[in-house]
Design a protein around this motif. Structure first.
Motif, PDB file in Angstrom:
ATOM      1  N   ALA A  97       0.853  -1.192  -0.200  1.00  0.00           N
ATOM      2  CA  ALA A  97       0.019   0.037  -0.060  1.00  0.00           C
ATOM      3  C   ALA A  97       0.827   1.281  -0.006  1.00  0.00           C
ATOM      4  O   ALA A  97       0.167   2.465  -0.093  1.00  0.00           O
ATOM      5  CB  ALA A  97      -1.007  -0.093   1.105  1.00  0.00           C
ATOM      6  N   GLY A  98       2.059   1.055  -0.033  1.00  0.00           N
ATOM      7  CA  GLY A  98       3.328   2.482   0.058  1.00  0.00           C
ATOM      8  C   GLY A  98       4.111   2.192   1.202  1.00  0.00           C
ATOM      9  O   GLY A  98       4.113   1.270   1.972  1.00  0.00           O
ATOM     10  N   SER A  99       5.066   3.123   1.087  1.00  0.00           N
ATOM     11  CA  SER A  99       5.868   3.081   2.135  1.00  0.00           C
ATOM     12  C   SER A  99       5.315   3.689   3.541  1.00  0.00           C
ATOM     13  O   SER A  99       4.367   4.657   3.695  1.00  0.00           O
ATOM     14  CB  SER A  99       7.120   4.072   2.231  1.00  0.00           C
ATOM     15  OG  SER A  99       7.932   3.349   0.881  1.00  0.00           O
ATOM     16  N   ARG A 100       5.834   3.233   4.935  1.00  0.00           N
ATOM     17  CA  ARG A 100       5.757   3.744   6.097  1.00  0.00           C
ATOM     18  C   ARG A 100       6.663   3.852   6.935  1.00  0.00           C
ATOM     19  O   ARG A 100       7.423   2.987   6.790  1.00  0.00           O
ATOM     20  CB  ARG A 100       4.541   2.668   6.655  1.00  0.00           C
ATOM     21  CG  ARG A 100       3.312   3.494   7.221  1.00  0.00           C
ATOM     22  CD  ARG A 100       2.273   2.463   7.911  1.00  0.00           C
ATOM     23  NE  ARG A 100       2.138   1.394   7.398  1.00  0.00           N
ATOM     24  CZ  ARG A 100       1.327   0.381   8.157  1.00  0.00           C
ATOM     25  NH1 ARG A 100       0.761   0.788   9.226  1.00  0.00           N
ATOM     26  NH2 ARG A 100       1.266  -1.061   7.609  1.00  0.00           N
ATOM     27  N   GLU A 101       6.786   4.582   7.898  1.00  0.00           N
ATOM     28  CA  GLU A 101       7.818   5.046   8.675  1.00  0.00           C
ATOM     29  C   GLU A 101       7.466   4.459   9.822  1.00  0.00           C
ATOM     30  O   GLU A 101       6.197   4.855  10.373  1.00  0.00           O
ATOM     31  CB  GLU A 101       8.244   6.531   8.778  1.00  0.00           C
ATOM     32  CG  GLU A 101       9.068   6.642   7.889  1.00  0.00           C
ATOM     33  CD  GLU A 101       9.862   8.130   8.119  1.00  0.00           C
ATOM     34  OE1 GLU A 101       9.671   8.773   9.309  1.00  0.00           O
ATOM     35  OE2 GLU A 101      10.724   8.688   7.221  1.00  0.00           O
ATOM     36  N   LEU A 102       8.161   3.558  10.533  1.00  0.00           N
ATOM     37  CA  LEU A 102       7.857   2.994  11.897  1.00  0.00           C
ATOM     38  C   LEU A 102       9.011   3.115  12.964  1.00  0.00           C
ATOM     39  O   LEU A 102      10.036   3.173  12.419  1.00  0.00           O
ATOM     40  CB  LEU A 102       7.532   1.602  11.762  1.00  0.00           C
ATOM     41  CG  LEU A 102       6.420   1.210  10.909  1.00  0.00           C
ATOM     42  CD1 LEU A 102       6.468  -0.392  10.861  1.00  0.00           C
ATOM     43  CD2 LEU A 102       5.080   1.596  11.030  1.00  0.00           C
ATOM     44  N   VAL A 103       8.760   3.461  14.170  1.00  0.00           N
ATOM     45  CA  VAL A 103       9.704   3.516  15.231  1.00  0.00           C
ATOM     46  C   VAL A 103       9.580   2.295  15.936  1.00  0.00           C
ATOM     47  O   VAL A 103       8.540   1.817  16.644  1.00  0.00           O
ATOM     48  CB  VAL A 103       9.587   4.615  15.920  1.00  0.00           C
ATOM     49  CG1 VAL A 103      10.596   4.871  16.941  1.00  0.00           C
ATOM     50  CG2 VAL A 103       9.566   5.975  15.006  1.00  0.00           C
ATOM     51  N   ILE A 104      10.674   1.543  16.258  1.00  0.00           N
ATOM     52  CA  ILE A 104      10.581   0.226  17.100  1.00  0.00           C
ATOM     53  C   ILE A 104      10.797   0.599  18.280  1.00  0.00           C
ATOM     54  O   ILE A 104      11.751   1.307  18.961  1.00  0.00           O
ATOM     55  CB  ILE A 104      11.955  -0.382  16.696  1.00  0.00           C
ATOM     56  CG1 ILE A 104      11.881  -0.956  15.219  1.00  0.00           C
ATOM     57  CG2 ILE A 104      11.883  -1.714  17.390  1.00  0.00           C
ATOM     58  CD1 ILE A 104      12.869  -1.775  14.456  1.00  0.00           C
ATOM     59  N   LEU A 105       9.761   0.300  18.998  1.00  0.00           N
ATOM     60  CA  LEU A 105       9.835   0.685  20.629  1.00  0.00           C
ATOM     61  C   LEU A 105      10.260  -0.300  21.561  1.00  0.00           C
ATOM     62  O   LEU A 105      10.929  -0.265  22.679  1.00  0.00           O
ATOM     63  CB  LEU A 105       8.194   0.948  21.051  1.00  0.00           C
ATOM     64  CG  LEU A 105       7.626   2.301  20.219  1.00  0.00           C
ATOM     65  CD1 LEU A 105       6.174   2.211  20.711  1.00  0.00           C
ATOM     66  CD2 LEU A 105       8.415   3.419  20.476  1.00  0.00           C
ATOM     67  N   ALA A 106      10.155  -1.485  21.165  1.00  0.00           N
ATOM     68  CA  ALA A 106      10.432  -2.599  21.935  1.00  0.00           C
ATOM     69  C   ALA A 106      10.665  -3.940  21.259  1.00  0.00           C
ATOM     70  O   ALA A 106       9.642  -4.264  20.250  1.00  0.00           O
ATOM     71  CB  ALA A 106       9.397  -2.872  22.974  1.00  0.00           C
ATOM     72  N   VAL A 107      11.679  -4.828  21.555  1.00  0.00           N
ATOM     73  CA  VAL A 107      11.839  -6.081  21.038  1.00  0.00           C
ATOM     74  C   VAL A 107      11.708  -7.110  22.355  1.00  0.00           C
ATOM     75  O   VAL A 107      12.629  -6.886  22.993  1.00  0.00           O
ATOM     76  CB  VAL A 107      12.949  -6.297  20.100  1.00  0.00           C
ATOM     77  CG1 VAL A 107      13.455  -7.594  19.773  1.00  0.00           C
ATOM     78  CG2 VAL A 107      13.130  -5.063  19.115  1.00  0.00           C
ATOM     79  N   GLN A 108      11.131  -8.251  22.032  1.00  0.00           N
ATOM     80  CA  GLN A 108      11.008  -9.329  23.157  1.00  0.00           C
ATOM     81  C   GLN A 108      11.134 -10.650  22.603  1.00  0.00           C
ATOM     82  O   GLN A 108      10.446 -10.873  21.582  1.00  0.00           O
ATOM     83  CB  GLN A 108       9.966  -8.992  24.072  1.00  0.00           C
ATOM     84  CG  GLN A 108       9.772  -8.019  25.018  1.00  0.00           C
ATOM     85  CD  GLN A 108       8.502  -7.958  25.880  1.00  0.00           C
ATOM     86  OE1 GLN A 108       7.505  -7.313  25.459  1.00  0.00           O
ATOM     87  NE2 GLN A 108       8.619  -8.309  27.091  1.00  0.00           N
ATOM     88  N   TYR A 109      11.672 -11.488  23.269  1.00  0.00           N
ATOM     89  CA  TYR A 109      11.729 -12.844  22.857  1.00  0.00           C
ATOM     90  C   TYR A 109      11.043 -13.578  23.908  1.00  0.00           C
ATOM     91  O   TYR A 109      11.254 -13.183  25.206  1.00  0.00           O
ATOM     92  CB  TYR A 109      12.909 -13.475  22.517  1.00  0.00           C
ATOM     93  CG  TYR A 109      13.680 -12.532  21.236  1.00  0.00           C
ATOM     94  CD1 TYR A 109      13.395 -13.109  20.139  1.00  0.00           C
ATOM     95  CD2 TYR A 109      14.386 -11.688  21.459  1.00  0.00           C
ATOM     96  CE1 TYR A 109      13.918 -12.675  18.800  1.00  0.00           C
ATOM     97  CE2 TYR A 109      14.849 -10.777  20.445  1.00  0.00           C
ATOM     98  CZ  TYR A 109      14.639 -11.329  18.934  1.00  0.00           C
ATOM     99  OH  TYR A 109      15.100 -10.855  17.975  1.00  0.00           O
ATOM    100  N   GLY A 110      10.291 -14.669  23.807  1.00  0.00           N
ATOM    101  CA  GLY A 110       9.238 -15.221  24.903  1.00  0.00           C
ATOM    102  C   GLY A 110       7.945 -14.507  24.513  1.00  0.00           C
ATOM    103  O   GLY A 110       7.824 -13.377  24.076  1.00  0.00           O
TER     104      GLY A 110
END
Length: 171
Positions: free
Chosen positions: A152-165
């Motif tokens: 649908a087009g480009s989007r800018e996202l900010v990564i707030l958190a990364v979790q495993y589990g």
């Protein structure tokens, strides 16, 4: 105009341990419960006589073919899958199996889990590692702004958190 279409790209052969367990459970259910039940019903329908006009017989044959097709797929797929059940060394980067929380351009936050193609579940937020969104996030760090190219087009996202589990906020 031709009907030919190029083959779809092959999906990655990764799966989480839970995903592998679900696929094995589906295989066992189809093989031990569902298939014998359909075979019995097919035999009963065949015993009724003329098979050319026997709707039950035709339906059960089709159902058996579908079960056998799925069993064949699961057999092949389970042999080729690589189970990823350990967290990576850098827990602040996005890799397979991660729960990723991002901030959308409108300020809302969304959480997705990057899983194998056999585990996709949109209502739960599980997206394929092969999806454009996941490919855009792979290898990125917490705090990075990422421009992902989506259909649908480009989007800018900010990564707030990364979790495993499993994240605590998702129960």
């Amino acid at each position: 105009m031709s009907r030919w279409r190029p083959a779809a790209p092959q999906s990655s052969a990764y799966v989480t341990a839970e995903g592998q367990a679900r696929l094995k459970a589906e295989f066992e259910h189809l093989w031990r419960e569902r298939r014998p039940e359909v075979v019995r019903a097919l035999a009963a329908a065949a015993a009724e006589g003329d098979r050319s006009e026997n709707a039950e017989y035709i339906y059960r044959k089709k159902e058996l073919r579908e079960i056998d097709r799925r069993l064949q797929y699961l057999t092949t797929r389970l042999e080729n899958l690589k189970v990823v059940d350990t967290a990576p060394s850098d827990l602040h980067r996005v890799y397979f199996g991660a729960w990723v929380t991002v901030q959308e351009p409108d300020g809302q936050s969304k959480t997705w889990r990057l899983v194998g193609a056999d585990e996709i579940d949109a209502p739960r937020g599980w997206i394929s590692i092969d999806a454009p969104l996941a490919r855009g996030l792979l290898g990125r760090r917490v705090g990075e702004t990422v421009e992902v190219k989506l259909p649908a087009g480009s989007r800018e996202l900010v990564i707030l958190a990364v979790q495993y589990g499993r994240p605590a906020n998702l129960g």
